[in-house]
Design a protein around this motif. Structure first.
Motif, PDB file in Angstrom:
ATOM      1  N   ARG A  81      39.770 -44.074  50.208  1.00  0.00           N
ATOM      2  CA  ARG A  81      40.195 -43.097  49.197  1.00  0.00           C
ATOM      3  C   ARG A  81      39.031 -42.207  48.772  1.00  0.00           C
ATOM      4  O   ARG A  81      39.177 -40.997  48.622  1.00  0.00           O
ATOM      5  CB  ARG A  81      40.769 -43.829  47.993  1.00  0.00           C
ATOM      6  N   ARG A  82      37.873 -42.816  48.578  1.00  0.00           N
ATOM      7  CA  ARG A  82      36.714 -42.022  48.171  1.00  0.00           C
ATOM      8  C   ARG A  82      36.306 -41.037  49.264  1.00  0.00           C
ATOM      9  O   ARG A  82      35.892 -39.922  48.993  1.00  0.00           O
ATOM     10  CB  ARG A  82      35.547 -42.948  47.850  1.00  0.00           C
ATOM     11  N   LEU A  87      38.360 -39.704  51.509  1.00  0.00           N
ATOM     12  CA  LEU A  87      39.371 -38.642  51.546  1.00  0.00           C
ATOM     13  C   LEU A  87      39.213 -37.675  50.373  1.00  0.00           C
ATOM     14  O   LEU A  87      39.502 -36.475  50.511  1.00  0.00           O
ATOM     15  CB  LEU A  87      40.767 -39.259  51.550  1.00  0.00           C
ATOM     16  N   ARG A  88      38.756 -38.153  49.234  1.00  0.00           N
ATOM     17  CA  ARG A  88      38.551 -37.262  48.086  1.00  0.00           C
ATOM     18  C   ARG A  88      37.236 -36.507  48.170  1.00  0.00           C
ATOM     19  O   ARG A  88      36.931 -35.677  47.319  1.00  0.00           O
ATOM     20  CB  ARG A  88      38.573 -38.089  46.792  1.00  0.00           C
ATOM     21  N   GLY A  89      36.440 -36.778  49.214  1.00  0.00           N
ATOM     22  CA  GLY A  89      35.167 -36.078  49.367  1.00  0.00           C
ATOM     23  C   GLY A  89      34.040 -36.664  48.547  1.00  0.00           C
ATOM     24  O   GLY A  89      32.961 -36.072  48.474  1.00  0.00           O
ATOM     25  N   GLN A  90      34.243 -37.824  47.945  1.00  0.00           N
ATOM     26  CA  GLN A  90      33.200 -38.428  47.124  1.00  0.00           C
ATOM     27  C   GLN A  90      32.196 -39.214  47.959  1.00  0.00           C
ATOM     28  O   GLN A  90      31.155 -39.610  47.452  1.00  0.00           O
ATOM     29  CB  GLN A  90      33.848 -39.370  46.102  1.00  0.00           C
TER      30      GLN A  90
END
Length: 782
Positions: free
Chosen positions: A598-599, A601-604
């Motif tokens: 998830r991180r 995919l969110r660019g984090q």
């Protein structure tokens, strides 16, 4: 002095008197010291002994004591030359003394002059001698210099001779060393001529000496690569060595084939039925002919074994081992295969294993003895006979393997382990370890297969017979099952061998303990630990399931006692196993991957940032979770929990009215306390305890009688059930002790409440028994 001598004393004149007086006065005015007097006396003695001077005659002079006058005796003063007149004054005395002193001096000087002359002459003589000595010393020094020169020349000549001798010896030694070194190179032609001769073979008497000389030449050339053309000579020497070793190989093969052919001819002639590898077979042709062949090859093989430290000889020795094993295998392969096949057709798996191993050990021992005749120095190496022993062992392995795979009986599998581990590997191989070492790998392989099969069947047995066991009605028929036993069953928890004891056990318990007792000596501790942990765990679960069924069929107390009984038996029966019933399970946890994705995919976070904790490697790496399960501790925990539940259920069954009464009283007191704090009280809460409906004297008397009836009626029934399920008195005492404590504690609490609220007459009418009577009553139930 008078002209002629006269014996009469000379007349004394006045001058003499005056001189005498002067002398006396002088002597008195200038006295001599004692030392001077001693010197004068010594001088007087010395003068008295000396002769008078020539001009003074001692015969005509007479001394007087005062020393002042003289008188002639035989001669006149003219003849003696003495003073003619008498000394009458000091001047005359001085003159006389002067003359006398002069005479004495003249006499003394003459003596010394004579002494000086003598000394002068002697000095001259010495000088002459010294001149002669100097001349002699000069001659001696010249002679010494000449001698030194001659000695130096002589030493130089000797040193030159010694150097020449040393040089000569060195040149001789150099020539000899050069000759000895050249001998190794010169041997090439001699050795080559002999090895390429048509008459040269391994049986020739000169073969082994030439081979030894060839080895010496090769070793020397190898260790001196700095010599000219050493590499060329080394290649030629090695070619000769290869040819010689090839001749040895051909000779060994020829002798072995000849012996093998003779044995096969005998076997074919006898139809192959009389030749067998069995007891006394060493006397048969299979071994006797090969022992004769060993005598033929012994000189060559001993020579090869003695040089096996060198690579080329080691390779040849290995090749000879291989050729020997091939020839022997061609002879005994069919016999061993036939014998093992006969065992397989007639015997079951355990007896087949025992007979096959015994037969192979016999063959292996005989083959090792024969191999020792050929290769005495190599017989200790197990790998040397491997090409022969391993194929023979494979026949037994291939025969046992299919039967082993289809064997499902745990008893047979355990028996196989005992045969292999105790009888074969433990007794036979340990007693004849050297000759039977070749069998060890195959036997361990068979044992490993048996262990694997046994482990698989044990897991299957645990799963099918324990975990998935479906009980029959008779398995759950408690307590009737215990009541049907004749008499009192004792010692159930101590492993009594009475068959009636095991009939009372729940079948999964009996199967668990039976399985573990069989596997304990057969499996490795690590494997057995895993199986034991699993078996104890599923057995405990199976017993708990049966307990619930029995609680529904009979009563909750029967279910509890059934569970306690079997858990106690299980705990006691697994105690002798010297293992830890704990297993660590490792699992891979991927639950954290979702958050990382998830991180990303969110660019984090970056998927390719290898330097950060969110790198691809860390993101996709699972976490290892370890979970340790200790079946023994879980069993103890389950047993403790069920014992506590049983204790509380019995306690509640007997003193439940008292417990309810104490609970209500506590609730009322709490309500009164909270009501007084809130200043809210009603008529019900403010009434005394004995005026409460539930705590009236009749109600309290009723609950006391009810509890007393339970103690008289219910508690003996409970104790009877405990005696039925728990045959060990100490176990019943341990379990009953907290029940007794709870009952006594309930009575104490009620008595304490009654004392604070009721009068002694009221308490007496209630009929509460004393604590001592209660304890005696409870103790009588045991």
């Amino acid at each position: 002095m008078a002209a002629k001598a006269s014996s009469a004393p000379l007349p004394k004149s006045g001058a003499v008197s005056k001189g005498y007086n002067f002398a006396s006065t002088w002597e008195q005015n200038a006295p001599l010291t004692e030392q001077q007097q001693v010197a004068i006396v010594s001088l007087s003695h010395a003068v008295a002994e000396r002769p008078f001077p020539i001009n003074v005659s001692q015969e005509h002079i007479s001394g007087q004591e005062n020393g002042l006058s003289t008188s002639p005796k035989d001669k006149t003063l003219e003849d003696s030359g003495a003073i003619e007149a008498v000394l009458v004054n000091t001047h005359q005395f001085y003159k006389w003394f002067t003359d006398l002193q002069s005479a004495m001096k003249s006499e003394t000087e003459e003596k010394y002059r004579h002494y000086v002359n003598t000394l002068t002459e002697r000095i001259q003589t010495c000088d002459d001698i010294l001149h002669k000595v100097d001349d002699t010393l000069d001659l001696f020094n010249e002679l010494q210099l000449q001698h030194h020169a001659v000695a130096t020349k002589t030493k130089t000549l000797h040193d030159a001779c010694d150097r020449l001798l040393i040089e000569k010896q060195r040149l001789i030694e150099f020539a000899e060393a050069l000759r000895s070194k050249l001998n190794y190179f010169d041997e090439l032609e001699n050795v080559a001529t002999n090895f390429y001769s048509l008459n040269m073979n391994a049986e020739n008497g000169n073969f082994l000496p030439l081979l030894k000389r060839l080895d010496e030449c090769i070793s020397y050339v190898e260790s001196n690569p700095q010599y000219a053309e050493s590499s060329v000579y080394l290649v030629k020497f090695r070619q000769l060595q290869s040819r010689a070793l090839g001749m040895i190989r051909s000779h060994v093969l020829s002798v072995l084939k000849s012996a093998s052919s003779q044995v096969q001819a005998v076997i074919r002639g006898s139809g192959g039925s009389k030749i067998a590898v069995s007891e006394g077979v060493e006397a048969s042709v299979i071994y006797v002919r090969f022992k004769a062949a060993a005598g033929e090859l012994k000189p060559v093989l001993e020579e090869i074994e003695s040089r096996s430290s060198r690579k080329e000889y080691s390779l040849v020795l290995t090749e000879c081992h291989r050729l020997y094993c091939e020839q022997r295998l061609s002879l005994v392969r069919g016999i061993v295969h036939q014998r093992i096949s006969e065992f397989s057709k007639k015997e079951a798996l355990p007896s087949l294993t025992r007979s096959g191993c015994a037969y192979l050990m016999q063959v292996c021992q005989l083959e090792h003895q024969l191999f020792d005749h050929f290769f005495p120095s190599s017989s200790e190496d197990v790998s040397s006979l491997a090409p022969l022993i391993d194929p023979l062992c494979i026949y037994l392995y291939d025969t046992l393997r299919p039967k082993l795979i289809h064997e499902a009986n745990l008893d047979f599998l355990c028996e196989l382990v005992d045969i292999l581990k105790v009888e074969v590997l433990g007794e036979q191989l340990s007693r004849r370890s050297e000759s039977l070492a070749g069998l060890r790998p195959t036997l361990y392989r068979i044992l490993a297969d048996v262990h694997e099969r046994l482990t698989f069947r044990a897991r299957t047995h645990i799963r099918d017979e324990i975990a998935n066991y479906i009980p029959f009605d008779e398995d759950l028929d408690y307590p009737a099952k215990l009541e049907r036993l004749p008499g009192t069953v004792s010692g159930a928890t101590s492993g009594d061998e009475n068959s009636d004891v095991f009939k009372t056990w729940y079948p999964p318990l009996e199967k668990t303990l039976s399985c573990l007792s069989k596997l304990y000596r057969c499996l490795e501790p690590a494997v057995f630990t895993g199986l034991a942990q699993e078996a104890v765990e599923v057995c405990s679960i199976s017993i708990q399931k049966a307990s619930k069924l029995i609680a529904k069929r009979s009563s909750p107390m029967d279910g509890q006692l059934f569970l306690i009984k079997h858990l106690l038996i299980l705990r006691e029966q697994i105690a002798p196993f010297d293992i830890e019933f704990s297993v660590t399970h490792k699992e891979l946890d991927f639950s954290h991957l979702l958050e990382h994705l998830r991180r990303i995919l969110r660019g984090q976070a970056s998927l390719f940032d290898w330097s950060r904790s969110t790198s691809l490697a860390r993101t996709l790496s699972p976490r290892v979770l370890e979970n340790q399960i200790d079946a023994k501790k879980e069993l103890e925990k389950s047993l403790k929990t069920n014992c506590e539940e049983f204790i509380m259920s019995v306690t509640k069954l007997i003193v439940d009215p008292m417990l309810s009464f104490v609970t209500k009283v506590t609730a009322v007191k709490v309500a009164l306390s909270s009501g007084s704090q809130d200043q809210k009280s009603d008529s019900v809460l403010t009434k005394p305890l004995k005026n409460q409906a539930f705590a009236s004297q009749d109600k309290v008397s009723e609950l006391v009688q009810k509890v007393g009836a339970s103690i008289q009626q219910e508690l003996p029934t409970v104790m009877a059930k405990m005696k039925l399920y728990l045959q060990n008195p100490s176990t019943r005492i341990i379990l009953f002790k907290p029940i007794k404590t709870n009952i006594v504690e309930a009575h104490l609490q009620v008595q304490s409440l009654l004392k604070s609220e009721y009068s002694p007459e009221e308490m007496q009418s209630i009929g509460m028994v004393s604590i001592q009577e209660l304890q005696n009553q409870l103790d009588s139930l045991l």
